[in-house]
Design an enzyme around this catalytic site. Structure first.
Site, PDB file in Angstrom:
ATOM      1  CG  ASP A  80      21.950  71.092  75.801  1.00  0.00           C
ATOM      2  OD1 ASP A  80      21.229  70.806  76.170  1.00  0.00           O
ATOM      3  OD2 ASP A  80      23.624  70.525  75.717  1.00  0.00           O
TER       4      ASP A  80
ATOM      5  CG  ASP B  64      23.513  65.897  79.541  1.00  0.00           C
ATOM      6  OD1 ASP B  64      22.990  66.576  78.256  1.00  0.00           O
ATOM      7  OD2 ASP B  64      23.988  66.316  80.057  1.00  0.00           O
TER       8      ASP B  64
ATOM      9  CD  GLU C  54      26.318  72.668  75.036  1.00  0.00           C
ATOM     10  OE1 GLU C  54      27.519  72.875  74.966  1.00  0.00           O
ATOM     11  OE2 GLU C  54      25.719  72.448  75.390  1.00  0.00           O
TER      12      GLU C  54
ATOM     13  CG  ASP D 277      22.064  70.322  81.502  1.00  0.00           C
ATOM     14  OD1 ASP D 277      21.315  69.463  80.263  1.00  0.00           O
ATOM     15  OD2 ASP D 277      23.291  70.210  81.326  1.00  0.00           O
TER      16      ASP D 277
ATOM     17  CG  HIS E 251      24.856  69.921  72.211  1.00  0.00           C
ATOM     18  ND1 HIS E 251      25.556  70.473  72.639  1.00  0.00           N
ATOM     19  CD2 HIS E 251      25.757  69.944  70.891  1.00  0.00           C
ATOM     20  CE1 HIS E 251      26.976  70.392  72.362  1.00  0.00           C
ATOM     21  NE2 HIS E 251      26.447  70.035  70.903  1.00  0.00           N
TER      22      HIS E 251
ATOM     23  CG  HIS F 204      22.623  73.355  78.382  1.00  0.00           C
ATOM     24  ND1 HIS F 204      23.996  74.138  78.224  1.00  0.00           N
ATOM     25  CD2 HIS F 204      22.701  72.115  79.270  1.00  0.00           C
ATOM     26  CE1 HIS F 204      24.371  73.040  78.495  1.00  0.00           C
ATOM     27  NE2 HIS F 204      24.016  71.491  78.741  1.00  0.00           N
TER      28      HIS F 204
ATOM     29  CG  ASP G 185      25.532  66.615  75.326  1.00  0.00           C
ATOM     30  OD1 ASP G 185      25.439  66.016  75.416  1.00  0.00           O
ATOM     31  OD2 ASP G 185      25.203  68.112  75.584  1.00  0.00           O
TER      32      ASP G 185
ATOM     33  CD1 TRP H 154      28.453  74.850  77.425  1.00  0.00           C
ATOM     34  CD2 TRP H 154      30.043  73.320  78.461  1.00  0.00           C
ATOM     35  NE1 TRP H 154      28.598  74.312  79.349  1.00  0.00           N
ATOM     36  CE2 TRP H 154      29.384  73.877  79.347  1.00  0.00           C
ATOM     37  CE3 TRP H 154      30.909  72.065  78.683  1.00  0.00           C
ATOM     38  CZ2 TRP H 154      29.215  72.896  80.629  1.00  0.00           C
ATOM     39  CZ3 TRP H 154      30.518  71.555  80.066  1.00  0.00           C
ATOM     40  CH2 TRP H 154      29.824  71.988  80.848  1.00  0.00           C
TER      41      TRP H 154
ATOM     42  CE  LYS I  49      25.010  72.802  82.558  1.00  0.00           C
ATOM     43  NZ  LYS I  49      25.566  71.844  82.616  1.00  0.00           N
TER      44      LYS I  49
HETATM   45  C1  RNT Z   1      27.546  70.590  79.356  1.00  0.00           C
HETATM   46  C2  RNT Z   1      26.952  71.040  77.798  1.00  0.00           C
HETATM   47  C3  RNT Z   1      28.051  70.241  76.674  1.00  0.00           C
HETATM   48  C4  RNT Z   1      29.124  68.750  76.881  1.00  0.00           C
HETATM   49  C5  RNT Z   1      29.356  68.546  76.251  1.00  0.00           C
HETATM   50  C6  RNT Z   1      30.244  67.014  76.614  1.00  0.00           C
HETATM   51  O1  RNT Z   1      26.342  70.767  80.060  1.00  0.00           O
HETATM   52  O2  RNT Z   1      25.711  69.894  77.028  1.00  0.00           O
HETATM   53  O3  RNT Z   1      27.808  70.483  75.621  1.00  0.00           O
HETATM   54  O4  RNT Z   1      27.840  67.999  77.163  1.00  0.00           O
HETATM   55  O5  RNT Z   1      30.759  68.767  75.883  1.00  0.00           O
HETATM   56 ZN    ZN Z   2      26.035  70.022  75.162  1.00  0.00          ZN
END
Ligand code: RNT
Ligand code: ZN
Length: 412
Positions: A255, A292, A222, A290, A282, A258, A322, A181, A224
């Site tokens: 993810d 998290d 990955e 995003d 993720h 994303h 994640d 990523w 985004k």
């Molecule tokens: C970032 C991605 C990625 C990170 C990690 C730390 O938006 O989700 O996966 O969160 O690699």
């Molecule tokens: Zn991620």
């Protein structure tokens, strides 16, 4: 009759065998991200977190050394049921005393302590190159940079990580998922959307030209939609990454933070499973962006788990967490998130999918809706508690976590 015995009878009436379900759940591996333990900082640079991702909060006691991170991770996994894997980032390289190795030069040596740690716990390791929080990220670009020196540096990093991933798999005997990523993107409207993507493609082609054992290493990519400071354009968009995965025969990673806010990953899983042997996830919790947040046992997490289970794809989906919350006890955050994923999987396994699919095909949507709603008030909690008991894990994790906070975290 115990609460579990009662619940077992109620699920049996729906055609679900709870003992079988609990055995199945014990075999599902969740790959746990190391970066909840220290707010995505790592050990290899003094840089602040960059790459368009952000932790917020300054709860005391975060891990600042490999020893502390390992101890905290150990505490967390002791309070999680089921099979686990440890998911590392390249920035968690552990240098020998007096040594410092940059990201384009790292190799197995800097990860030997992690291999030892994983082996002692009978766990596999997953890996991520770190294309952020480093001075060679110039103008928010890495693998897609027009600056050849920058691009080459990160291609080298990508190659090193492939080698480290194979080392992890060889040493632990468990295949390693290595996830690419990059945050690359632009804050404002780009003049050229093609150039950066062409360079990203070229860079990934160069990285993957290094031979690696495809039975040991699963390369994932990955995508985004945006990052902080990269609101208008990301190089590794969904279309780019999915197309690239198809073109190279690697594994796409989604993810769920994303995508656009009303887009859901749960709806994407079936489509990807039709075209890819394996897919990777993720699991996170985006709140308006995003962000998290810690994963909860919420609707979308349950729906994601349902899609994996309903399509009999537990052995085709690499499930990883994640998220990073720095505003609460980090160990509690770790456990809450991982347990939520496991609860969602249990919840999915406790559903009569064949019956529900038949109702859909018979267009009996009235009965389907009623059944889906009735399932929500089944004695799920009793089966979850039985699972914890069988795994030898206490239901209460807050008490031991707060004790650890008092005895260990507060002394840092
Ligand atoms: C970032 C991605 C990625 C990170 C990690 C730390 O938006 O989700 O996966 O969160 O690699
Ligand atoms: Zn991620």
């Amino acid at each position: 009759m115990s609460r579990y015995e009662e619940a077992k009878k109620m699920y049996a009436a729906l055609g679900v065998d709870t003992d079988e379900v609990l055995n199945k759940l014990q075999d599902v591996t969740v790959s746990i991200h190391c970066w909840q333990g220290d707010d995505v900082i790592g050990f290899d640079t003094d840089e602040e977190l960059s790459g368009g991702i952000q932790t917020t909060g300054n709860y005391p006691g975060k891990a600042t050394t490999p020893e502390q991170l390992m101890a905290d991770f150990d505490k967390a996994i002791s309070l999680m049921p089921g099979k686990k894997k440890l998911n590392l980032h390249a920035c968690y390289a552990i240098m020998a005393p007096g040594e410092w190795v940059d990201r384009d030069k790292i190799g197995p040596a800097q990860f030997a302590p992690w291999v030892k740690f994983a082996k002692e716990r009978g766990m596999g390791l997953d890996f991520n190159p770190t294309f952020f929080s480093h001075p060679m990220v110039k103008n928010n670009l890495t693998l897609s940079s027009p600056d050849e020196e920058v691009r080459r540096f990160w291609v080298e990093h990508g190659k090193r990580c492939l080698e480290i991933a194979e080392y992890f798999a060889t040493e632990t005997g468990v295949p390693c998922v290595v996830n690419y990523w990059t945050p690359d993107g632009y804050k404002d409207i780009p003049a050229d959307r093609m150039g950066p993507r062409a360079r990203f493609k070229q860079s990934m082609d160069e990285i993957l030209s290094v031979p690696y054992d495809k039975d040991k290493v699963y390369v994932t990519m990955e995508s985004k939609v945006f990052g902080i400071g990269m609101e208008s354009y990301t190089v590794g968009s969904a279309e780019f990454c999915l197309s690239y995965a198809g073109y190279k025969g690697i594994t796409p990673l989604m993810d769920n933070g994303h995508y656009h806010p009303t887009e859901v990953v749960s709806d994407k899983i079936a489509s990807l499973l039709l075209f890819h042997d394996k897919i990777a996830l993720h699991i996170t919790r985006p709140v308006r962006w995003d962000s998290d947040h810690v994963v909860l046992f919420d609707d979308e997490t349950r729906e994601i788990a349902k899609e994996i289970v309903a399509h009999d794809a537990l052995d085709r989906v690499f499930i990883a967490t994640d998220y990073f919350d720095a505003s609460i006890n980090r160990i509690s955050a770790w456990i809450t998130g991982v347990r939520s994923v496991q609860k969602a999987l249990l919840n999915a396994l406790l559903q009569p999918h064949a019956v529900m699919k038949a109702l859909q095909n018979e267009h009996n949507t009235t009965k389907l809706m009623v059944l889906q709603e009735e399932l929500k008030t089944m004695p799920f909690g009793d089966v979850w508690n039985e699972y914890l008991t069988r795994c030898g894990v206490a239901a209460d994790y807050l008490t031991p976590v707060l004790e650890y906070e008092k005895n260990v975290l507060s002394t840092r």
